[in-house]
Design a protein around this motif. Sequence first.
Motif, PDB file in Angstrom:
ATOM      1  N   GLY A   1     -57.487  65.763  58.535  1.00 29.03           N
ATOM      2  CA  GLY A   1     -58.780  66.980  58.640  1.00 29.03           C
ATOM      3  C   GLY A   1     -58.460  68.124  58.590  1.00 29.03           C
ATOM      4  O   GLY A   1     -57.906  68.777  59.449  1.00 29.03           O
ATOM      5  N   CYS A   2     -59.733  69.018  58.282  1.00 32.27           N
ATOM      6  CA  CYS A   2     -59.543  70.481  58.674  1.00 32.27           C
ATOM      7  C   CYS A   2     -61.356  71.065  59.202  1.00 32.27           C
ATOM      8  O   CYS A   2     -61.845  70.483  58.368  1.00 32.27           O
ATOM      9  CB  CYS A   2     -59.273  71.469  57.503  1.00 32.27           C
ATOM     10  N   LEU A   3     -61.495  72.218  59.771  1.00 32.30           N
ATOM     11  CA  LEU A   3     -62.006  72.305  59.974  1.00 32.30           C
ATOM     12  C   LEU A   3     -62.722  73.817  59.301  1.00 32.30           C
ATOM     13  O   LEU A   3     -61.252  74.911  59.291  1.00 32.30           O
ATOM     14  CB  LEU A   3     -62.139  72.646  61.751  1.00 32.30           C
ATOM     15  N   SER A   4     -63.543  73.872  58.262  1.00 36.39           N
ATOM     16  CA  SER A   4     -63.241  75.143  57.535  1.00 36.39           C
ATOM     17  C   SER A   4     -63.662  76.305  57.649  1.00 36.39           C
ATOM     18  O   SER A   4     -63.720  77.514  57.683  1.00 36.39           O
ATOM     19  CB  SER A   4     -64.073  74.931  56.212  1.00 36.39           C
ATOM     20  N   ARG A   5     -65.373  75.566  58.574  1.00 35.18           N
ATOM     21  CA  ARG A   5     -65.864  76.943  58.875  1.00 35.18           C
ATOM     22  C   ARG A   5     -66.507  76.052  60.782  1.00 35.18           C
ATOM     23  O   ARG A   5     -66.915  75.219  60.267  1.00 35.18           O
ATOM     24  CB  ARG A   5     -67.624  77.047  58.345  1.00 35.18           C
ATOM     25  N   ILE A   6     -66.990  77.317  61.753  1.00 29.81           N
ATOM     26  CA  ILE A   6     -67.613  76.462  62.266  1.00 29.81           C
ATOM     27  C   ILE A   6     -68.665  77.909  63.036  1.00 29.81           C
ATOM     28  O   ILE A   6     -68.266  79.452  63.192  1.00 29.81           O
ATOM     29  CB  ILE A   6     -67.211  76.172  63.992  1.00 29.81           C
ATOM     30  N   GLU A   7     -69.962  77.565  63.708  1.00 29.82           N
ATOM     31  CA  GLU A   7     -70.662  79.241  64.483  1.00 29.82           C
ATOM     32  C   GLU A   7     -71.225  78.073  65.563  1.00 29.82           C
ATOM     33  O   GLU A   7     -72.084  76.321  65.009  1.00 29.82           O
ATOM     34  CB  GLU A   7     -71.923  79.086  63.017  1.00 29.82           C
ATOM     35  N   VAL A   8     -71.299  78.787  66.015  1.00 24.76           N
ATOM     36  CA  VAL A   8     -71.162  77.958  67.542  1.00 24.76           C
ATOM     37  C   VAL A   8     -72.657  79.341  68.233  1.00 24.76           C
ATOM     38  O   VAL A   8     -72.466  80.944  68.202  1.00 24.76           O
ATOM     39  CB  VAL A   8     -70.633  77.895  68.619  1.00 24.76           C
ATOM     40  N   ALA A   9     -73.967  79.037  68.129  1.00 23.49           N
ATOM     41  CA  ALA A   9     -74.699  79.779  69.434  1.00 23.49           C
ATOM     42  C   ALA A   9     -74.768  79.150  70.885  1.00 23.49           C
ATOM     43  O   ALA A   9     -74.889  77.876  71.391  1.00 23.49           O
ATOM     44  CB  ALA A   9     -76.348  79.710  68.703  1.00 23.49           C
ATOM     45  N   ASN A  10     -75.261  80.226  71.579  1.00 21.39           N
ATOM     46  CA  ASN A  10     -74.910  80.262  73.216  1.00 21.39           C
ATOM     47  C   ASN A  10     -76.541  80.207  73.583  1.00 21.39           C
ATOM     48  O   ASN A  10     -76.647  81.741  73.603  1.00 21.39           O
ATOM     49  CB  ASN A  10     -73.912  81.091  73.684  1.00 21.39           C
ATOM     50  N   PRO A  11     -77.543  79.562  74.698  1.00 20.83           N
ATOM     51  CA  PRO A  11     -78.429  80.536  74.246  1.00 20.83           C
ATOM     52  C   PRO A  11     -78.310  80.794  76.005  1.00 20.83           C
ATOM     53  O   PRO A  11     -79.266  81.111  76.808  1.00 20.83           O
ATOM     54  CB  PRO A  11     -79.666  78.806  74.330  1.00 20.83           C
TER      55      PRO A  11
ATOM     56  N   ASP B   1     -82.534  85.127  72.162  1.00 21.93           N
ATOM     57  CA  ASP B   1     -81.468  86.188  71.226  1.00 21.93           C
ATOM     58  C   ASP B   1     -80.191  85.084  71.798  1.00 21.93           C
ATOM     59  O   ASP B   1     -79.576  85.832  72.770  1.00 21.93           O
ATOM     60  CB  ASP B   1     -81.705  87.640  72.387  1.00 21.93           C
ATOM     61  N   TYR B   2     -80.182  84.291  70.810  1.00 24.57           N
ATOM     62  CA  TYR B   2     -78.508  83.947  71.835  1.00 24.57           C
ATOM     63  C   TYR B   2     -77.083  85.016  71.111  1.00 24.57           C
ATOM     64  O   TYR B   2     -77.456  86.064  70.165  1.00 24.57           O
ATOM     65  CB  TYR B   2     -78.129  82.820  70.632  1.00 24.57           C
ATOM     66  N   GLY B   3     -76.454  84.572  71.751  1.00 21.48           N
ATOM     67  CA  GLY B   3     -75.378  84.551  71.434  1.00 21.48           C
ATOM     68  C   GLY B   3     -74.464  83.718  70.482  1.00 21.48           C
ATOM     69  O   GLY B   3     -74.964  82.851  70.590  1.00 21.48           O
ATOM     70  N   SER B   4     -73.453  83.977  69.480  1.00 23.34           N
ATOM     71  CA  SER B   4     -73.278  83.970  69.054  1.00 23.34           C
ATOM     72  C   SER B   4     -72.166  83.840  67.984  1.00 23.34           C
ATOM     73  O   SER B   4     -70.861  85.434  68.491  1.00 23.34           O
ATOM     74  CB  SER B   4     -73.450  83.094  68.119  1.00 23.34           C
ATOM     75  N   LYS B   5     -71.071  83.144  67.784  1.00 20.27           N
ATOM     76  CA  LYS B   5     -69.382  83.400  66.639  1.00 20.27           C
ATOM     77  C   LYS B   5     -69.146  82.221  66.222  1.00 20.27           C
ATOM     78  O   LYS B   5     -70.165  81.239  65.877  1.00 20.27           O
ATOM     79  CB  LYS B   5     -68.689  82.727  68.405  1.00 20.27           C
ATOM     80  N   PHE B   6     -69.187  83.262  64.837  1.00 20.50           N
ATOM     81  CA  PHE B   6     -69.156  82.044  63.232  1.00 20.50           C
ATOM     82  C   PHE B   6     -68.001  82.742  63.454  1.00 20.50           C
ATOM     83  O   PHE B   6     -66.775  83.424  63.056  1.00 20.50           O
ATOM     84  CB  PHE B   6     -69.716  83.091  62.361  1.00 20.50           C
ATOM     85  N   ILE B   7     -67.252  81.902  62.509  1.00 23.46           N
ATOM     86  CA  ILE B   7     -65.233  81.919  62.226  1.00 23.46           C
ATOM     87  C   ILE B   7     -66.043  80.684  60.537  1.00 23.46           C
ATOM     88  O   ILE B   7     -66.047  79.696  60.927  1.00 23.46           O
ATOM     89  CB  ILE B   7     -64.054  81.053  63.143  1.00 23.46           C
ATOM     90  N   ASN B   8     -64.799  81.657  59.812  1.00 22.26           N
ATOM     91  CA  ASN B   8     -64.343  80.946  58.567  1.00 22.26           C
ATOM     92  C   ASN B   8     -62.920  80.984  58.456  1.00 22.26           C
ATOM     93  O   ASN B   8     -62.132  81.820  58.288  1.00 22.26           O
ATOM     94  CB  ASN B   8     -64.895  81.851  57.138  1.00 22.26           C
ATOM     95  N   PHE B   9     -62.338  79.180  58.752  1.00 25.97           N
ATOM     96  CA  PHE B   9     -60.877  79.199  58.162  1.00 25.97           C
ATOM     97  C   PHE B   9     -60.359  79.275  57.069  1.00 25.97           C
ATOM     98  O   PHE B   9     -59.209  79.074  57.233  1.00 25.97           O
ATOM     99  CB  PHE B   9     -60.597  78.188  59.655  1.00 25.97           C
ATOM    100  N   GLY B  10     -61.249  79.566  56.163  1.00 22.01           N
ATOM    101  CA  GLY B  10     -60.485  79.373  54.725  1.00 22.01           C
ATOM    102  C   GLY B  10     -60.685  78.171  53.776  1.00 22.01           C
ATOM    103  O   GLY B  10     -61.019  76.959  55.233  1.00 22.01           O
ATOM    104  N   PHE B  11     -60.569  77.423  53.062  1.00 19.32           N
ATOM    105  CA  PHE B  11     -60.310  76.958  52.330  1.00 19.32           C
ATOM    106  C   PHE B  11     -58.479  76.402  52.267  1.00 19.32           C
ATOM    107  O   PHE B  11     -58.218  76.945  52.267  1.00 19.32           O
ATOM    108  CB  PHE B  11     -60.817  76.849  51.036  1.00 19.32           C
ATOM    109  N   PRO B  12     -58.344  75.169  53.076  1.00 19.97           N
ATOM    110  CA  PRO B  12     -59.023  74.308  53.182  1.00 19.97           C
ATOM    111  C   PRO B  12     -59.956  74.187  54.660  1.00 19.97           C
ATOM    112  O   PRO B  12     -60.189  73.585  55.304  1.00 19.97           O
ATOM    113  CB  PRO B  12     -58.241  73.210  53.289  1.00 19.97           C
ATOM    114  N   GLY B  13     -58.857  74.798  56.021  1.00 23.40           N
ATOM    115  CA  GLY B  13     -59.795  75.198  57.089  1.00 23.40           C
ATOM    116  C   GLY B  13     -57.815  75.063  58.059  1.00 23.40           C
ATOM    117  O   GLY B  13     -57.051  74.889  57.529  1.00 23.40           O
ATOM    118  N   LEU B  14     -58.861  75.226  59.332  1.00 25.23           N
ATOM    119  CA  LEU B  14     -57.572  75.044  59.945  1.00 25.23           C
ATOM    120  C   LEU B  14     -56.664  73.411  60.184  1.00 25.23           C
ATOM    121  O   LEU B  14     -58.390  72.608  60.508  1.00 25.23           O
ATOM    122  CB  LEU B  14     -58.198  75.318  61.315  1.00 25.23           C
TER     123      LEU B  14
END
Length: 124
Positions: free
Chosen positions: A29-39, A76-89
């Motif tokens: 499959g494909c990873l379309s989007r991911i967001e990770v928050a780091n406390p 106040d978390y650090g975070s990263k959001f990546i949109n790989f587009g469609f259909p994704g990675l």
Amino acid sequence: MRDTDWQLLTAVFDSDGDNTVQTLLATHGCLSRIEVANPNTTVAFLQLFDESGTITVGTTTPKMSILIPKASGENDYGSKFINFGFPGLPFKNSIKYACTTTPTGNGDPASGLIVNAVIYNPAG
């Protein structure tokens, strides 16, 4: 995106991402989007794996390792959001991940990371 493609997207949530391998999708499959928050007040890494067999975090080489910034203070978390587009990675075997303290190691972050992902499963 075709109207029929929307039904092939799935949201996945993990409130305690750590150095234990978790599965987002057990098949190709494909990873379309991911967001990770780091406390944590130290950086962390999201290791992504494309393996059909057993993964040993710290030994198995990830497909990709993404730096997740550190928190700058309480709530106040650090975070990263990546949109790989469609259909994704694309992942040809499965989509699995672990959250660690180094890019390819197995150190466990002091507090679990919050992982939100959208996967595209062409098999439905």
